[in-house]
Every structure is written in C-alpha cells, then in structure tokens.
Motif scaffolding. Structure first.
Motif, PDB file in Angstrom:
ATOM      1  N   ALA A 129      16.865 -27.436  -7.767  1.00 31.50           N
ATOM      2  CA  ALA A 129      17.941 -26.672  -8.343  1.00 31.50           C
ATOM      3  C   ALA A 129      17.743 -26.495  -9.824  1.00 31.50           C
ATOM      4  CB  ALA A 129      19.189 -27.062  -8.020  1.00 31.50           C
ATOM      5  N   MET A 130      17.685 -25.236 -10.374  1.00 31.12           N
ATOM      6  CA  MET A 130      17.656 -25.003 -11.724  1.00 31.12           C
ATOM      7  C   MET A 130      18.338 -23.723 -12.340  1.00 31.12           C
ATOM      8  SD  MET A 130      13.387 -24.456 -12.551  1.00 31.12           S
ATOM      9  CE  MET A 130      12.870 -23.100 -11.660  1.00 31.12           C
ATOM     10  N   HIS A 131      18.634 -23.836 -13.499  1.00 31.19           N
ATOM     11  CA  HIS A 131      19.387 -22.458 -13.888  1.00 31.19           C
ATOM     12  C   HIS A 131      19.021 -22.257 -15.245  1.00 31.19           C
ATOM     13  CE1 HIS A 131      22.510 -19.676 -14.553  1.00 31.19           C
ATOM     14  NE2 HIS A 131      23.171 -19.795 -13.525  1.00 31.19           N
ATOM     15  N   SER A 132      18.501 -21.144 -15.629  1.00 25.70           N
ATOM     16  CA  SER A 132      17.791 -20.602 -16.920  1.00 25.70           C
ATOM     17  C   SER A 132      19.009 -20.739 -17.963  1.00 25.70           C
ATOM     18  CB  SER A 132      17.059 -19.885 -16.802  1.00 25.70           C
ATOM     19  OG  SER A 132      17.699 -18.510 -16.381  1.00 25.70           O
ATOM     20  N   VAL A 133      20.146 -20.198 -17.553  1.00 20.87           N
ATOM     21  CA  VAL A 133      21.295 -20.065 -18.438  1.00 20.87           C
ATOM     22  C   VAL A 133      21.749 -21.132 -19.282  1.00 20.87           C
ATOM     23  CG1 VAL A 133      23.443 -19.203 -18.970  1.00 20.87           C
ATOM     24  CG2 VAL A 133      22.116 -17.727 -17.302  1.00 20.87           C
ATOM     25  N   VAL A 134      21.414 -22.443 -18.799  1.00 18.20           N
ATOM     26  CA  VAL A 134      21.919 -23.599 -19.319  1.00 18.20           C
ATOM     27  C   VAL A 134      20.863 -24.698 -19.513  1.00 18.20           C
ATOM     28  CG1 VAL A 134      24.648 -23.330 -18.798  1.00 18.20           C
ATOM     29  CG2 VAL A 134      22.874 -24.184 -17.029  1.00 18.20           C
ATOM     30  N   ASP A 135      19.572 -24.218 -19.106  1.00 14.71           N
ATOM     31  CA  ASP A 135      18.583 -25.070 -19.224  1.00 14.71           C
ATOM     32  C   ASP A 135      18.586 -26.354 -18.441  1.00 14.71           C
ATOM     33  OD1 ASP A 135      17.527 -23.178 -20.768  1.00 14.71           O
ATOM     34  OD2 ASP A 135      17.715 -24.321 -22.796  1.00 14.71           O
TER      35      ASP A 135
ATOM     36  N   ALA B 298       6.960 -27.433 -13.086  1.00 14.16           N
ATOM     37  CA  ALA B 298       6.074 -28.454 -12.716  1.00 14.16           C
ATOM     38  C   ALA B 298       6.310 -28.933 -11.255  1.00 14.16           C
ATOM     39  CB  ALA B 298       6.048 -29.427 -13.640  1.00 14.16           C
ATOM     40  N   ALA B 299       7.581 -29.195 -10.920  1.00 12.15           N
ATOM     41  CA  ALA B 299       7.996 -29.584  -9.693  1.00 12.15           C
ATOM     42  C   ALA B 299       7.986 -28.795  -8.554  1.00 12.15           C
ATOM     43  CB  ALA B 299       9.720 -29.971  -9.823  1.00 12.15           C
ATOM     44  N   LEU B 300       8.070 -27.519  -8.619  1.00 13.01           N
ATOM     45  CA  LEU B 300       7.805 -26.380  -7.871  1.00 13.01           C
ATOM     46  C   LEU B 300       6.338 -26.465  -7.660  1.00 13.01           C
ATOM     47  CD1 LEU B 300       9.805 -23.092  -8.954  1.00 13.01           C
ATOM     48  CD2 LEU B 300      10.331 -24.661  -7.057  1.00 13.01           C
TER      49      LEU B 300
ATOM     50  N   PHE C 102       5.599 -27.771  -3.844  1.00 12.87           N
ATOM     51  CA  PHE C 102       5.555 -26.675  -2.741  1.00 12.87           C
ATOM     52  C   PHE C 102       4.364 -25.737  -3.192  1.00 12.87           C
ATOM     53  CE2 PHE C 102      10.212 -27.352  -3.867  1.00 12.87           C
ATOM     54  CZ  PHE C 102      10.411 -28.361  -2.820  1.00 12.87           C
ATOM     55  N   GLY C 103       3.587 -25.875  -4.290  1.00 16.06           N
ATOM     56  CA  GLY C 103       2.450 -25.207  -4.589  1.00 16.06           C
ATOM     57  C   GLY C 103       2.816 -23.835  -5.017  1.00 16.06           C
ATOM     58  N   TYR C 104       3.657 -23.242  -5.848  1.00 13.75           N
ATOM     59  CA  TYR C 104       3.969 -22.201  -6.260  1.00 13.75           C
ATOM     60  C   TYR C 104       4.771 -22.318  -7.662  1.00 13.75           C
ATOM     61  CZ  TYR C 104       9.015 -21.548  -4.764  1.00 13.75           C
ATOM     62  OH  TYR C 104      10.191 -21.940  -4.496  1.00 13.75           O
ATOM     63  N   GLN C 105       4.983 -21.436  -8.433  1.00 12.23           N
ATOM     64  CA  GLN C 105       5.796 -21.313  -9.787  1.00 12.23           C
ATOM     65  C   GLN C 105       6.638 -19.953  -9.722  1.00 12.23           C
ATOM     66  OE1 GLN C 105       2.712 -23.231 -12.532  1.00 12.23           O
ATOM     67  NE2 GLN C 105       4.725 -23.774 -13.244  1.00 12.23           N
ATOM     68  N   LEU C 106       7.551 -19.890 -10.640  1.00 13.17           N
ATOM     69  CA  LEU C 106       8.233 -18.727 -10.778  1.00 13.17           C
ATOM     70  C   LEU C 106       8.150 -18.085 -11.979  1.00 13.17           C
ATOM     71  CD1 LEU C 106      11.739 -19.740  -9.085  1.00 13.17           C
ATOM     72  CD2 LEU C 106      10.007 -18.169  -8.217  1.00 13.17           C
ATOM     73  N   GLU C 107       7.867 -18.905 -13.227  1.00 12.05           N
ATOM     74  CA  GLU C 107       7.868 -18.409 -14.623  1.00 12.05           C
ATOM     75  C   GLU C 107       6.766 -19.328 -15.281  1.00 12.05           C
ATOM     76  OE1 GLU C 107      11.445 -17.943 -16.461  1.00 12.05           O
ATOM     77  OE2 GLU C 107      11.817 -16.102 -15.589  1.00 12.05           O
ATOM     78  N   GLY C 108       6.544 -18.889 -16.514  1.00 11.54           N
ATOM     79  CA  GLY C 108       5.552 -19.623 -17.405  1.00 11.54           C
ATOM     80  C   GLY C 108       4.073 -19.387 -17.257  1.00 11.54           C
ATOM     81  N   MET C 109       3.144 -20.096 -17.360  1.00 15.96           N
ATOM     82  CA  MET C 109       1.551 -19.938 -17.391  1.00 15.96           C
ATOM     83  C   MET C 109       1.322 -20.499 -15.856  1.00 15.96           C
ATOM     84  SD  MET C 109       0.396 -18.504 -20.117  1.00 15.96           S
ATOM     85  CE  MET C 109      -1.360 -19.034 -19.959  1.00 15.96           C
TER      86      MET C 109
END
Length: 214
Positions: free
Chosen positions: A102-108, A175-177, A181-188
């Motif tokens: 679980a993560m939420h970018s609005v509140v980091d 990094a946890a994703l 699970f072998g994927y990411q949503l954002e970043g490099m």
C-alpha cells in the motif's frame, strides 16, 4: 496522479515467476474468490482493469486469479498498520505467502506486510508526517540499501537532517513492487521488468446486499 496501491497478493511460489509466465486470468476463480472474501456484498462486474491500477475507489474491488497466484485490491488494504489486517483475509490465504502493498503519493506513505502460512514475518509503515508507524520483523534484502542511505531522499547539496528517513518511502515502495512482483509503476523502470498494463484484472462494483420488499 502519482503512484497509489492498496492490494493483497497471494502466491505459493515467487509471484514474479507466475506474472512473468503470462498465465491467463481465470475469471470464474476470480469471481468465486471475491464472493468468498465479501459474502455480504452484491458484486456487479465492470469493465476490466489491469495491474497498473490497484488503488480502486471505495465502491470497487479489483481482482485477478491466475494459476498459483491471486491479486485483490480494495479499500480494506490501505491501512497504516499492516499487522492489523483483518484475520479473515489472512486466514483465506494461509497456505502460502501473502503480501500487502500500500502506498499513497499525496502523503508520501508506504506500507507493506508479508505473511507466510498465516504468520506475519515483516511489516513496515511510514510517512514523513507520521514517522515510522510500524516496523516488525527483520528487514528484507531489498530494504537494506535504502536503510543504509544508498538512495537518499534529498539532493546531495541538501542537509539530510531535513528529511526524517534516509530514503523516500515511495522509492522503497517501488523497490518492493519490483522485488516482490517484478514490476514498477513510476521512476526509473528497468526494461526487464513486467509491464503491468499487460496483466488484466477484473473490476467489480460493490454494493451492500439486502432484502427488498414490495
């Protein structure tokens, strides 16, 4: 929009193996699982989603069952204390490994939990405003470099004391994703990782079931 997740992933082996294999979505098993987890709700099928969107609004559930793997995303999993995940969810996946992400970018904010055969092994929850809310169990290998300061949250010319952690929670969340699970949503994003938009998931509108009298 920023990266957001609130999901459970269950697997009997490394989830990356199943997702990389490109197994087909089992729609009947997915529907049965969601009904099992939410027996008091009326579930109305919606158009499919995919693994890019595991932060459904309160009135939706996103889920997918594949051979050896299950994914369920719903509001119940966006919790500050992963160790307090309702026992019915842990019990439903007690014969393998269960992950909460679980993560939420609005509140980091980022939180995760790992249970093996129904026993909590690791839980972490933190945000800059609230600090470390939960830190249970030994740190996992993918965490080590972040706690060691190898991925600082501030620029080199900034004072690291201005930020409460030696890393940014969302960076650890990505990094946890990748690790789990072998994927990411954002970043490099490593091109070798899974493309989450290629993993279909079913969507359901959730309504409280009840009697009608005419």
């Amino acid at each position: 929009m920023g990266a957001k997740t609130w999901m459970l992933v269950y697997s009997k082996r490394d989830p990356k193996e199943f997702l990389h294999a490109g197994a087909r979505l089992d729609r009947d098993a997915t529907t049965a699982l969601v009904k099992q987890l939410y027996p008091s709700e009326k579930l109305v099928p919606l158009d499919d989603g995919d693994l890019c969107f595991t932060c459904p609004p309160d009135k939706e559930i996103v889920a997918g069952c594949f051979p050896g793997l299950a994914i369920v995303a719903a509001k119940e999993f966006g919790i500050d204390y992963p160790s307090k995940l309702a026992s019915r969810f842990v019990d439903a996946f007690s014969d393998g490994t269960l992950y909460l992400h679980a993560m939420h970018s609005v509140v980091d904010w980022f939180a995760f939990g790992v249970w093996r055969n129904g026993i909590l092994q690791r839980s972490l929850s933190l945000s800059p405003d609230s600090g470390i809310m939960e830190d249970i169990g030994d740190r996992l290998p993918f965490e080590q470099a972040y706690w060691a300061g190898e991925h600082p949250a501030v620029d080199p010319d900034e004072d690291p004391a201005n930020y409460p952690f030696p890393f940014h929670p969302l960076d650890l969340g990505e990094a946890a994703l990748a690790a789990f699970f072998g994927y990411q949503l954002e970043g490099m994003i490593d091109p070798e990782l899974i493309q989450p938009e290629r993993i279909p998931l079913m969507r359901f509108e959730r309504k409280k079931a009840g009697w009608k009298f005419w």
